[in-house]
Motif scaffolding. Structure first.
Motif, PDB file in Angstrom:
ATOM      1  N   THR A  99       0.837  -1.197   0.000  1.00  0.00           N
ATOM      2  CA  THR A  99       0.000   0.000   0.000  1.00  0.00           C
ATOM      3  C   THR A  99       0.876   1.252   0.000  1.00  0.00           C
ATOM      4  OG1 THR A  99      -1.664  -1.208   1.293  1.00  0.00           O
ATOM      5  CG2 THR A  99      -1.849   1.196   1.216  1.00  0.00           C
ATOM      6  N   THR A 105      -6.887   2.939  -2.806  1.00  0.00           N
ATOM      7  CA  THR A 105      -7.337   1.570  -3.038  1.00  0.00           C
ATOM      8  C   THR A 105      -8.402   1.236  -1.991  1.00  0.00           C
ATOM      9  OG1 THR A 105      -5.749   0.521  -1.536  1.00  0.00           O
ATOM     10  CG2 THR A 105      -5.009   0.945  -3.795  1.00  0.00           C
ATOM     11  N   ARG A 106      -8.956   0.056  -2.107  1.00  0.00           N
ATOM     12  CA  ARG A 106      -9.965  -0.386  -1.146  1.00  0.00           C
ATOM     13  C   ARG A 106      -9.340  -0.887   0.155  1.00  0.00           C
ATOM     14  NH1 ARG A 106     -15.032  -1.420  -3.596  1.00  0.00           N
ATOM     15  NH2 ARG A 106     -14.998  -1.137  -5.867  1.00  0.00           N
ATOM     16  N   PHE A 107      -8.011  -1.055   0.158  1.00  0.00           N
ATOM     17  CA  PHE A 107      -7.360  -1.694   1.298  1.00  0.00           C
ATOM     18  C   PHE A 107      -6.243  -0.827   1.858  1.00  0.00           C
ATOM     19  CE2 PHE A 107      -8.994  -5.014  -1.480  1.00  0.00           C
ATOM     20  CZ  PHE A 107      -9.735  -5.785  -0.592  1.00  0.00           C
ATOM     21  N   GLU A 108      -5.946  -1.035   3.147  1.00  0.00           N
ATOM     22  CA  GLU A 108      -4.806  -0.408   3.793  1.00  0.00           C
ATOM     23  C   GLU A 108      -3.920  -1.509   4.381  1.00  0.00           C
ATOM     24  OE1 GLU A 108      -6.281   2.279   6.716  1.00  0.00           O
ATOM     25  OE2 GLU A 108      -7.274   3.600   5.268  1.00  0.00           O
ATOM     26  N   ASN A 109      -2.664  -1.165   4.606  1.00  0.00           N
ATOM     27  CA  ASN A 109      -1.733  -2.070   5.291  1.00  0.00           C
ATOM     28  C   ASN A 109      -1.456  -3.369   4.535  1.00  0.00           C
ATOM     29  OD1 ASN A 109      -1.645  -0.233   7.512  1.00  0.00           O
ATOM     30  ND2 ASN A 109      -3.564  -1.108   8.261  1.00  0.00           N
ATOM     31  N   VAL A 110      -1.567  -3.338   3.212  1.00  0.00           N
ATOM     32  CA  VAL A 110      -1.149  -4.490   2.408  1.00  0.00           C
ATOM     33  C   VAL A 110       0.362  -4.409   2.235  1.00  0.00           C
ATOM     34  CG1 VAL A 110      -1.338  -5.670   0.186  1.00  0.00           C
ATOM     35  CG2 VAL A 110      -3.355  -4.558   1.187  1.00  0.00           C
ATOM     36  N   LYS A 213      -9.148 -10.146   3.194  1.00  0.00           N
ATOM     37  CA  LYS A 213      -8.257  -9.702   4.261  1.00  0.00           C
ATOM     38  C   LYS A 213      -6.804  -9.850   3.815  1.00  0.00           C
ATOM     39  CE  LYS A 213      -7.565 -10.205   9.253  1.00  0.00           C
ATOM     40  NZ  LYS A 213      -7.826 -11.051  10.448  1.00  0.00           N
ATOM     41  N   PRO A 214      -6.344  -9.042   2.865  1.00  0.00           N
ATOM     42  CA  PRO A 214      -5.013  -9.224   2.284  1.00  0.00           C
ATOM     43  C   PRO A 214      -3.870  -8.936   3.253  1.00  0.00           C
ATOM     44  CG  PRO A 214      -5.994  -7.188   1.493  1.00  0.00           C
ATOM     45  CD  PRO A 214      -7.077  -7.920   2.231  1.00  0.00           C
ATOM     46  N   GLU A 215      -4.132  -8.152   4.295  1.00  0.00           N
ATOM     47  CA  GLU A 215      -3.061  -7.795   5.224  1.00  0.00           C
ATOM     48  C   GLU A 215      -2.552  -8.980   6.041  1.00  0.00           C
ATOM     49  OE1 GLU A 215      -7.032  -6.973   7.262  1.00  0.00           O
ATOM     50  OE2 GLU A 215      -6.165  -6.639   5.280  1.00  0.00           O
ATOM     51  N   LEU A 237      -4.789  -4.932  -5.565  1.00  0.00           N
ATOM     52  CA  LEU A 237      -5.062  -4.543  -4.179  1.00  0.00           C
ATOM     53  C   LEU A 237      -4.378  -3.232  -3.807  1.00  0.00           C
ATOM     54  CD1 LEU A 237      -4.506  -7.991  -2.392  1.00  0.00           C
ATOM     55  CD2 LEU A 237      -6.700  -7.001  -3.094  1.00  0.00           C
TER      56      LEU A 237
END
Length: 332
Positions: A99, A105-110, A213-215, A237
């Motif tokens: 990230t 994006t839709r996610f954080e902390n990837v 849950k990619p993180e 992601l």
């Protein structure tokens, strides 16, 4: 001073390559470029996709930076990328996905790194076609040696970078032979790294987990086809293929590359985003133990990405390719 083979590629390749060269020059990176090319443009000019001069350059320098390459479609040519991987046994395709502040994006902390086996599996080229019955067979060749090399590379990376977990992705529930071989080798090598958590996921479940849950993932290792698909999923992601790095690494050679396409529709317009190639070049600097230069350029890139107005159009800004590069240079 280290000499590196530079392959500008096709389409937007030469433009984003010039941007990276300008940033390297401004950062006083101790690299000289040995420029050779491959792909459709080279074929049209020279009658060959991969010139002998490029092969010689790669053998001499053992490290390369490569822009996006177009393989002519419908003329029976094998992918240039696949040929280079198999020619030099670049068995490890490494694709970080992290990230970035400013890239929405839709996610954080990837923050994951995918290791894809790069030379065998369903891309080994073992195909047979029965004209009479109109049946095509594609054989997924998986070898113990191939499994050992890619899985060990993943664990060595995890150990070196302080990663907590390595996840093997497979389909051993259906592919009883190939899947079991890959998973068995993974479990054997995992025992050598008791400080690293080792788990495994079936490919279909892995896809669901990544978009839910990619993180939870750190280092991922898998076979060729699954890795091809998952690496693009992971790129999605964190902002897409235009912002992620890639490398093809073997025991004797490493080729760092932009993993996106050559985008002929915008070639020559000066609007292409050079981030993916620049991040691949930063990976290359780490590979060459030029960590100070790598960290300086990475910090300048991330500071620029955090300000949309200084970015290219695909990232929500109005800057052209070289203007974006100059914005990075101003922050070195």
């Amino acid at each position: 001073m280290r000499q590196v083979t530079l392959i500008p590629g096709d389409g937007i390749g030469p433009e984003i390559t010039e941007a990276v060269k300008a940033i390297f020059a401004a950062a006083n990176v101790p690299v000289t470029w040995d420029e050779e090319n491959a792909g459709q443009t080279t074929f049209e000019a020279m009658g060959e996709l991969i010139p002998a001069s490029l092969i010689a350059s790669l053998k001499k320098n053992t490290v390369a930076l490569k822009g996006p390459i177009t393989t002519p479609v419908g003329k029976g040519f094998k992918s240039v990328n696949v040929q280079l991987r198999q020619m030099f046994d670049l068995y490890s395709n490494v694709r970080p996905a992290k990230t970035t502040k400013g890239v929405n994006t839709r996610f954080e902390n990837v923050n994951s790194v995918l290791f894809r086996e790069n030379t065998e599996g369903l891309y080994a080229g073992l195909e047979m076609f029965d004209e009479r019955l109109q049946i095509s067979d594609s054989v997924a060749r998986v070898t113990r040696v191939g499994c050992e090399k890619i899985i060990r590379a993943a664990f060595v990376y995890a150990d070196k970078h302080g990663c907590k977990k390595v996840t093997a992705v497979h389909k051993a529930n259906i592919l009883k032979s190939a899947g079991a071989l890959f998973l068995g080798v993974f479990n054997e090598i995992a025992k050598e790294y008791p400080n690293i958590q080792a788990d495994d996921k079936i490919i279909d479940n892995m896809c669901m987990q990544l978009v839910a849950k990619p993180e939870q993932f750190d280092v991922i290792v898998t076979t060729n086809l699954f890795g091809d698909i998952l690496s693009d999923l992971c790129a999605g992601l964190v902002g897409g293929l235009g912002v992620v790095a890639g490398a093809n690494i073997g025991d004797e050679m490493a080729i760092f590359e932009a993993v996106h396409g050559s985008a002929p529709d915008i070639a020559g317009k000066g609007i292409a985003n050079p981030t993916a190639l620049l991040r691949s070049a930063i990976m290359m600097l780490h590979h060459l133990d030029m960590k100070d230069e790598a960290n300086r350029i990475e910090a300048a890139l991330e500071a620029t990405l955090a300000n949309k107005e200084e970015c290219t159009g695909d990232l929500g800004g109005k800057a052209g390719t070289m203007e974006f590069a100059q914005n990075i240079i101003a922050k070195l």
